[in-house]
Design a protein around this motif. Structure first.
Motif, PDB file in Angstrom:
ATOM      1  N   VAL A 125     138.603  69.600  92.577  1.00 17.66           N
ATOM      2  CA  VAL A 125     138.158  70.741  91.781  1.00 17.66           C
ATOM      3  C   VAL A 125     137.152  70.203  90.769  1.00 17.66           C
ATOM      4  O   VAL A 125     137.485  69.322  89.969  1.00 17.66           O
ATOM      5  N   LEU A 126     135.932  70.707  90.831  1.00 16.54           N
ATOM      6  CA  LEU A 126     134.881  70.243  89.929  1.00 16.54           C
ATOM      7  C   LEU A 126     134.636  71.308  88.867  1.00 16.54           C
ATOM      8  O   LEU A 126     134.229  72.427  89.183  1.00 16.54           O
ATOM      9  N   MET A 127     134.922  70.965  87.618  1.00 14.85           N
ATOM     10  CA  MET A 127     134.720  71.886  86.499  1.00 14.85           C
ATOM     11  C   MET A 127     133.263  71.807  86.053  1.00 14.85           C
ATOM     12  O   MET A 127     132.840  70.820  85.442  1.00 14.85           O
ATOM     13  N   ARG A 128     132.495  72.848  86.379  1.00 15.07           N
ATOM     14  CA  ARG A 128     131.065  72.846  86.105  1.00 15.07           C
ATOM     15  C   ARG A 128     130.636  74.082  85.313  1.00 15.07           C
ATOM     16  O   ARG A 128     129.486  74.495  85.366  1.00 15.07           O
ATOM     17  N   LYS A 129     131.565  74.659  84.563  1.00 16.07           N
ATOM     18  CA  LYS A 129     131.210  75.797  83.707  1.00 16.07           C
ATOM     19  C   LYS A 129     130.324  75.303  82.568  1.00 16.07           C
ATOM     20  O   LYS A 129     130.663  74.357  81.870  1.00 16.07           O
ATOM     21  N   ASP A 130     129.181  75.955  82.393  1.00 17.19           N
ATOM     22  CA  ASP A 130     128.266  75.567  81.328  1.00 17.19           C
ATOM     23  C   ASP A 130     128.851  75.877  79.956  1.00 17.19           C
ATOM     24  O   ASP A 130     129.699  76.763  79.819  1.00 17.19           O
ATOM     25  N   PRO A 131     128.387  75.138  78.915  1.00 17.57           N
ATOM     26  CA  PRO A 131     128.757  75.503  77.544  1.00 17.57           C
ATOM     27  C   PRO A 131     128.308  76.937  77.263  1.00 17.57           C
ATOM     28  O   PRO A 131     127.509  77.498  78.025  1.00 17.57           O
ATOM     29  N   PRO A 132     128.784  77.561  76.176  1.00 14.29           N
ATOM     30  CA  PRO A 132     129.448  76.922  75.043  1.00 14.29           C
ATOM     31  C   PRO A 132     130.921  76.634  75.288  1.00 14.29           C
ATOM     32  O   PRO A 132     131.567  77.291  76.101  1.00 14.29           O
ATOM     33  N   PHE A 133     131.416  75.643  74.554  1.00 16.16           N
ATOM     34  CA  PHE A 133     132.826  75.297  74.584  1.00 16.16           C
ATOM     35  C   PHE A 133     133.539  76.238  73.616  1.00 16.16           C
ATOM     36  O   PHE A 133     133.827  75.885  72.478  1.00 16.16           O
ATOM     37  N   PRO A 178     124.594  72.750  64.426  1.00 14.36           N
ATOM     38  CA  PRO A 178     125.980  73.224  64.542  1.00 14.36           C
ATOM     39  C   PRO A 178     126.730  72.422  65.587  1.00 14.36           C
ATOM     40  O   PRO A 178     126.137  71.920  66.551  1.00 14.36           O
ATOM     41  N   LEU A 179     128.038  72.307  65.429  1.00 12.76           N
ATOM     42  CA  LEU A 179     128.828  71.540  66.379  1.00 12.76           C
ATOM     43  C   LEU A 179     128.938  72.234  67.736  1.00 12.76           C
ATOM     44  O   LEU A 179     129.189  71.577  68.747  1.00 12.76           O
ATOM     45  N   ASP A 180     128.768  73.550  67.762  1.00 10.80           N
ATOM     46  CA  ASP A 180     128.928  74.277  69.020  1.00 10.80           C
ATOM     47  C   ASP A 180     127.600  74.697  69.630  1.00 10.80           C
ATOM     48  O   ASP A 180     127.561  75.539  70.519  1.00 10.80           O
ATOM     49  N   GLY A 181     126.513  74.117  69.164  1.00  8.40           N
ATOM     50  CA  GLY A 181     125.206  74.479  69.700  1.00  8.40           C
ATOM     51  C   GLY A 181     124.958  73.851  71.062  1.00  8.40           C
ATOM     52  O   GLY A 181     125.597  72.884  71.457  1.00  8.40           O
ATOM     53  N   MET A 182     124.003  74.403  71.793  1.00  6.72           N
ATOM     54  CA  MET A 182     123.601  73.853  73.085  1.00  6.72           C
ATOM     55  C   MET A 182     122.138  74.179  73.303  1.00  6.72           C
ATOM     56  O   MET A 182     121.593  75.119  72.713  1.00  6.72           O
ATOM     57  N   GLY A 183     121.483  73.384  74.143  1.00  7.16           N
ATOM     58  CA  GLY A 183     120.095  73.644  74.474  1.00  7.16           C
ATOM     59  C   GLY A 183     119.149  73.593  73.289  1.00  7.16           C
ATOM     60  O   GLY A 183     118.087  74.199  73.309  1.00  7.16           O
TER      61      GLY A 183
END
Length: 315
Positions: free
Chosen positions: A83-91, A161-166
């Motif tokens: 099982v490959l967990m590949r869900k993109d952020p955000p966390f 921010p700690l939860d930022g992405m991109g």
């Protein structure tokens, strides 16, 4: 083998650059069966096993209608070989809960990559703090006063921010302190939200480099994401230009010190971000850049990943 991908909706994939797609393609070419689900389609009823509504798919080779569904059913995750967990952020909270379901599936016998507990224990901004000797001066705090003191010490800083992405929510404040108060208010929200602050690294002009750690080994090429114009962010999502280049000896030394530590914790794939010779982030949720590196250098990153996965499975 039967391999399940937990990912975003297949219909949202940009297959010309999507790393999960490149994994699927490589594994199908090797004769493995591919299936996909989304976190929202997972469930667990008391007394039963963790299951999901799963679509069995076949990649068609067509750039637009790139997959065909060959079957759909509710299946137990433990019945897949991987099982490959590949869900993109955000966390976010739902991502967090998904890791708990995956961990239960793991207890039932599923082989999950990256390991669910390791996903939770390595938040992508904070994880680098364990490896402070390889990172720039960094502060994580809710205190506006501490941020101001950090700026007074280093004069040129990056806040995020700690939860930022991109590249979302990243700010640079120079020696003049222009807009520091406003930026603190925006990110800190009156002391309610933690902020990461780092000393600005001028080497960013040469790119924010994505290194790939796969099965405890370091890929021989990196993707330097170079800021464009007056932009301080190199993230591709923020308009940065991705330029693949050979891994430098200096970067290799850092990566080879970190890679086996993370691999031993169940992190099969890690995206290590470096500016100059400093680690700025450790990405574990859904690292990317496979196709960009392959297209520009010819190095087959998906094949390296598939080899590492099969090795982890003892195949």
């Amino acid at each position: 083998m039967n391999i399940l991908f937990v990912a975003d909706p297949l219909e949202s994939f940009k297959t010309y650059k999507d790393t999960t797609f490149s994994m699927m393609r490589e594994l199908q070419q090797r004769g493995h069966a591919i299936a996909a689900t989304e976190p929202r389609h997972m469930g667990w009823r008391s007394g039963g096993t963790v299951n999901a509504t799963v679509r069995r798919i076949r990649l068609t080779g067509d750039a637009h209608d790139w997959f065909a569904v060959t079957g759909e059913a509710v299946e137990s995750l433990k019945d897949f070989d991987a099982v490959l967990m590949r869900k993109d952020p955000p966390f976010d909270s739902e991502f967090f809960y998904c890791t708990h379901l995956l961990e239960q599936a793991q207890r039932e016998g599923a082989r999950v990559f990256n390991r669910p507990s390791a996903l939770r224990e390595h938040p992508e901004k904070l994880a680098l703090m364990e490896f402070a000797e390889f990172a720039p001066p960094t502060l994580v705090t809710r205190s506006p006063e501490a941020i101001r003191a950090f700026h007074a010490e280093h004069r040129d800083i990056i806040l995020k921010p700690l939860d930022g992405m991109g590249g979302m929510g990243i700010f640079r404040v120079g020696a003049d302190g222009m807009n520091l108060g406003s930026i603190i208010e925006t990110l800190n929200q009156g002391g309610a939200t933690s902020v990461m602050v780092q000393r600005y690294l001028p080497e960013i002009v040469d790119g924010d480099k994505r290194l790939l750690l796969i099965g405890g080994k370091v890929a021989p090429y990196v993707l330097a994401r170079i800021p464009q114009g007056n932009e301080v962010r190199g993230n591709l999502a923020a308009g940065g230009k991705g330029v693949a280049q050979p891994l430098s000896d200096e970067n290799r030394a850092v990566a080879e010190a970190i890679a086996p530590v993370l691999a031993a914790r169940g992190l099969l794939l890690v995206g290590l971000d470096m500016i100059g010779n400093k680690v700025t982030e450790i990405n574990v949720t859904s690292p990317t850049c496979f196709q960009e590196i392959h297209d520009q250098t010819g190095f087959d990153v998906p094949a390296m990943f598939a080899d590492a996965l099969l090795d982890a499975l003892g195949r």
